[in-house]
Design a protein around this motif. Structure first.
Motif, PDB file in Angstrom:
ATOM      1  N   ILE A 199       4.593  71.728  74.704  1.00  0.00           N
ATOM      2  CA  ILE A 199       5.321  70.508  74.392  1.00  0.00           C
ATOM      3  C   ILE A 199       6.047  70.681  73.060  1.00  0.00           C
ATOM      4  O   ILE A 199       5.653  71.502  72.227  1.00  0.00           O
ATOM      5  CB  ILE A 199       4.392  69.280  74.373  1.00  0.00           C
ATOM      6  CG1 ILE A 199       3.337  69.380  73.262  1.00  0.00           C
ATOM      7  CG2 ILE A 199       3.720  69.098  75.722  1.00  0.00           C
ATOM      8  CD1 ILE A 199       2.459  68.143  73.147  1.00  0.00           C
ATOM      9  N   ASP A 200       7.122  69.913  72.859  1.00  0.00           N
ATOM     10  CA  ASP A 200       7.890  70.054  71.627  1.00  0.00           C
ATOM     11  C   ASP A 200       7.315  69.137  70.545  1.00  0.00           C
ATOM     12  O   ASP A 200       6.351  68.391  70.767  1.00  0.00           O
ATOM     13  CB  ASP A 200       9.374  69.784  71.875  1.00  0.00           C
ATOM     14  CG  ASP A 200       9.662  68.384  72.395  1.00  0.00           C
ATOM     15  OD1 ASP A 200       8.916  67.439  72.055  1.00  0.00           O
ATOM     16  OD2 ASP A 200      10.654  68.223  73.147  1.00  0.00           O
ATOM     17  N   ALA A 201       7.928  69.186  69.356  1.00  0.00           N
ATOM     18  CA  ALA A 201       7.400  68.452  68.205  1.00  0.00           C
ATOM     19  C   ALA A 201       7.373  66.941  68.448  1.00  0.00           C
ATOM     20  O   ALA A 201       6.425  66.257  68.049  1.00  0.00           O
ATOM     21  CB  ALA A 201       8.216  68.785  66.962  1.00  0.00           C
ATOM     22  N   ALA A 202       8.399  66.420  69.111  1.00  0.00           N
ATOM     23  CA  ALA A 202       8.449  64.983  69.371  1.00  0.00           C
ATOM     24  C   ALA A 202       7.340  64.572  70.352  1.00  0.00           C
ATOM     25  O   ALA A 202       6.665  63.545  70.163  1.00  0.00           O
ATOM     26  CB  ALA A 202       9.815  64.596  69.928  1.00  0.00           C
ATOM     27  N   GLU A 203       7.152  65.376  71.408  1.00  0.00           N
ATOM     28  CA  GLU A 203       6.086  65.094  72.376  1.00  0.00           C
ATOM     29  C   GLU A 203       4.713  65.225  71.720  1.00  0.00           C
ATOM     30  O   GLU A 203       3.774  64.487  72.056  1.00  0.00           O
ATOM     31  CB  GLU A 203       6.211  66.049  73.561  1.00  0.00           C
ATOM     32  CG  GLU A 203       7.439  65.791  74.424  1.00  0.00           C
ATOM     33  CD  GLU A 203       7.723  66.918  75.399  1.00  0.00           C
ATOM     34  OE1 GLU A 203       8.192  66.625  76.520  1.00  0.00           O
ATOM     35  OE2 GLU A 203       7.483  68.101  75.061  1.00  0.00           O
ATOM     36  N   TYR A 204       4.608  66.167  70.810  1.00  0.00           N
ATOM     37  CA  TYR A 204       3.388  66.373  70.025  1.00  0.00           C
ATOM     38  C   TYR A 204       3.016  65.084  69.299  1.00  0.00           C
ATOM     39  O   TYR A 204       1.884  64.579  69.399  1.00  0.00           O
ATOM     40  CB  TYR A 204       3.689  67.488  69.026  1.00  0.00           C
ATOM     41  CG  TYR A 204       2.553  68.266  68.427  1.00  0.00           C
ATOM     42  CD1 TYR A 204       1.296  67.706  68.225  1.00  0.00           C
ATOM     43  CD2 TYR A 204       2.757  69.587  68.009  1.00  0.00           C
ATOM     44  CE1 TYR A 204       0.282  68.433  67.640  1.00  0.00           C
ATOM     45  CE2 TYR A 204       1.748  70.324  67.417  1.00  0.00           C
ATOM     46  CZ  TYR A 204       0.508  69.742  67.224  1.00  0.00           C
ATOM     47  OH  TYR A 204      -0.490  70.465  66.645  1.00  0.00           O
ATOM     48  N   GLU A 205       3.976  64.512  68.560  1.00  0.00           N
ATOM     49  CA  GLU A 205       3.751  63.279  67.811  1.00  0.00           C
ATOM     50  C   GLU A 205       3.382  62.125  68.741  1.00  0.00           C
ATOM     51  O   GLU A 205       2.454  61.361  68.478  1.00  0.00           O
ATOM     52  CB  GLU A 205       4.997  62.918  66.998  1.00  0.00           C
ATOM     53  CG  GLU A 205       5.286  63.826  65.829  1.00  0.00           C
ATOM     54  CD  GLU A 205       4.412  63.546  64.619  1.00  0.00           C
ATOM     55  OE1 GLU A 205       4.288  62.368  64.225  1.00  0.00           O
ATOM     56  OE2 GLU A 205       3.855  64.507  64.056  1.00  0.00           O
ATOM     57  N   GLN A 206       4.120  61.997  69.832  1.00  0.00           N
ATOM     58  CA  GLN A 206       3.868  60.909  70.778  1.00  0.00           C
ATOM     59  C   GLN A 206       2.468  61.019  71.374  1.00  0.00           C
ATOM     60  O   GLN A 206       1.743  60.023  71.502  1.00  0.00           O
ATOM     61  CB  GLN A 206       4.915  60.935  71.889  1.00  0.00           C
ATOM     62  CG  GLN A 206       6.317  60.573  71.419  1.00  0.00           C
ATOM     63  CD  GLN A 206       7.382  60.921  72.443  1.00  0.00           C
ATOM     64  OE1 GLN A 206       7.071  61.346  73.563  1.00  0.00           O
ATOM     65  NE2 GLN A 206       8.640  60.765  72.067  1.00  0.00           N
ATOM     66  N   THR A 207       2.079  62.239  71.749  1.00  0.00           N
ATOM     67  CA  THR A 207       0.768  62.455  72.356  1.00  0.00           C
ATOM     68  C   THR A 207      -0.353  62.123  71.382  1.00  0.00           C
ATOM     69  O   THR A 207      -1.339  61.458  71.747  1.00  0.00           O
ATOM     70  CB  THR A 207       0.639  63.919  72.825  1.00  0.00           C
ATOM     71  OG1 THR A 207       1.651  64.193  73.783  1.00  0.00           O
ATOM     72  CG2 THR A 207      -0.731  64.173  73.440  1.00  0.00           C
ATOM     73  N   LEU A 208      -0.227  62.562  70.135  1.00  0.00           N
ATOM     74  CA  LEU A 208      -1.278  62.313  69.159  1.00  0.00           C
ATOM     75  C   LEU A 208      -1.350  60.842  68.772  1.00  0.00           C
ATOM     76  O   LEU A 208      -2.442  60.317  68.505  1.00  0.00           O
ATOM     77  CB  LEU A 208      -1.075  63.198  67.929  1.00  0.00           C
ATOM     78  CG  LEU A 208      -1.212  64.704  68.185  1.00  0.00           C
ATOM     79  CD1 LEU A 208      -1.018  65.492  66.898  1.00  0.00           C
ATOM     80  CD2 LEU A 208      -2.565  65.043  68.810  1.00  0.00           C
ATOM     81  N   ASN A 209      -0.221  60.153  68.763  1.00  0.00           N
ATOM     82  CA  ASN A 209      -0.245  58.709  68.520  1.00  0.00           C
ATOM     83  C   ASN A 209      -0.912  57.988  69.685  1.00  0.00           C
ATOM     84  O   ASN A 209      -1.673  57.028  69.488  1.00  0.00           O
ATOM     85  CB  ASN A 209       1.166  58.180  68.282  1.00  0.00           C
ATOM     86  CG  ASN A 209       1.591  58.273  66.830  1.00  0.00           C
ATOM     87  OD1 ASN A 209       1.165  57.465  66.006  1.00  0.00           O
ATOM     88  ND2 ASN A 209       2.418  59.258  66.506  1.00  0.00           N
TER      89      ASN A 209
END
Length: 368
Positions: free
Chosen positions: A213-223
């Motif tokens: 996953i990319d950086a944006a998906e990373y942030e969304q997933t962790l949130n």
């Protein structure tokens, strides 16, 4: 471990540095032998035999030396640890030494008899991976038809034996849309914990790097993962995802909360990347590394004691000095609670101190 508090202006917790860093976790790759062929496998594990694996006496000596450093949690992993013939003997020995012994089988070999033997030899918890909410997705990931049903049978055997189990999930683009369903499945199965892992492109994982996953998906997933904290009784932990510990503090600040053991449990007193700081990995041949994904050899337990390696290896000393981090990780106000994934940095640049390649956060010092 003492509860600590942290604020965004001073996000550091009391994470030990220097050669006397507290050893909390050791993952020991007991064997490279495995009955599955998972697409992301760090070890590229296959059906053996594999030469040079630590024998029983060497295994006992390793556990002796770990116990000399501290009463750590020892994760018996692989490959598939249940394919090691002396695994019950080894687990029982570690338990007698006062170590907290846990195991990471894939579940397919976990029969009723095996589950009871694990309880008898002192295994406190097993982690079983579910990388899909359906057989189609999980089996595609594990490259063996029937792996999903086998994992679910293993979970049931653990449950019947009274053996605590957690569900581990490696997140990629291929299963990102299934993460909520996997999370719900883990809860229905009775898991005590759900741990998510963000793909690190090592071993066979290098060949599916496009699935990361990319950086944006990373942030969304962790949130999203943070949002589940108050919705479940399961223990939640993000692994190979150090940004979570920055996000936790950012979210807590927005909610007007102080991060403490009382409000955020163990998440408040740990950090993201523990490689070489509170955690290390021992390979099937005795090589010690900061983690299983960071292939930097810090010494071999056949030539040096585990305690000597843990306390004196130059790589470990470097990782414990957060001021040596480079790029935006080096100037980030969250570096003591995050640290970036050192393995991901190493795979991207060849330098384990370079900045985390999948972080979209811009440190405040860069904004001024």
């Amino acid at each position: 471990m003492n509860p600590t508090t942290s604020t965004p202006s001073d996000p550091a917790s009391a994470h030990p540095a220097g050669k006397n860093a507290n050893l909390r976790l050791v993952a020991w790759e007991t064997t490279r032998n495995c009955n599955l062929a998972c697409v992301h496998c760090r070890a590229s594990a296959t059906t053996g035999p594999h030469t040079g694996e630590l024998n029983t006496d060497e295994a006992f000596r390793l556990l002796d030396q770990i116990a000399d450093v501290g009463r750590a949690i020892v994760i018996l992993t692989g490959g598939e640890p249940l394919l090691r013939k002396d695994i019950f003997e080894v687990a029982a020995y570690g338990s007698r030494k006062g170590l907290r012994m846990v195991m990471a089988p894939n579940g397919t070999l976990l029969t009723e008899e095996v589950a009871h033997r694990l309880v008898d030899c002192g295994i406190k918890r097993v982690s079983i991976s579910l990388d899909g909410a359906t057989a189609k997705v999980h089996d595609r990931f594990r490259k063996v038809e029937g792996a999903f049903e086998g994992a679910l049978r293993g979970v049931e055997m653990a449950r019947r034996a009274g053996l605590d189990f957690q569900i581990n999930t490696t997140i990629t683009k291929t299963n990102l849309d299934q993460i909520p369903a996997i999370h719900q499945l883990a809860a229905r199965l009775g898991a005590v914990a759900h741990h998510i892992f963000l793909l690190v492109p090592t071993g066979r994982g290098k060949y599916i790097v496009d699935s990361a996953i990319d950086a944006a998906e990373y942030e969304q997933t962790l949130n999203w993962f943070y949002d589940q904290r108050d919705k479940t009784s399961m223990e939640l932990k993000a692994t190979c995802a150090p940004h979570y510990y920055r996000i936790l503090r950012q979210r807590a600040r927005k909610e007007g909360k102080t991060v403490s053991f009382k409000t955020h449990g163990l998440d408040a007193v740990t950090r993201g990347c523990l490689g070489g700081i509170g955690f290390c990995f021992v390979s099937h041949r005795g090589d010690v590394q900061p983690c299983g994904f960071l292939s930097v050899n810090c010494g071999n337990v056949r030539q040096r004691s585990f305690a000597d390696i843990w306390r004196n290896a130059e790589v470990f000393a470097t990782l414990r000095d957060y001021d040596k981090l480079k790029g935006k990780c080096g100037i980030c106000e969250y570096k003591q609670v995050c640290g970036g994934c050192r393995a991901r940095a190493f795979e991207a640049t060849g330098d384990f101190l370079s900045e985390e390649p999948l972080c979209s956060y811009i440190p405040h010092t860069s904004k001024q």
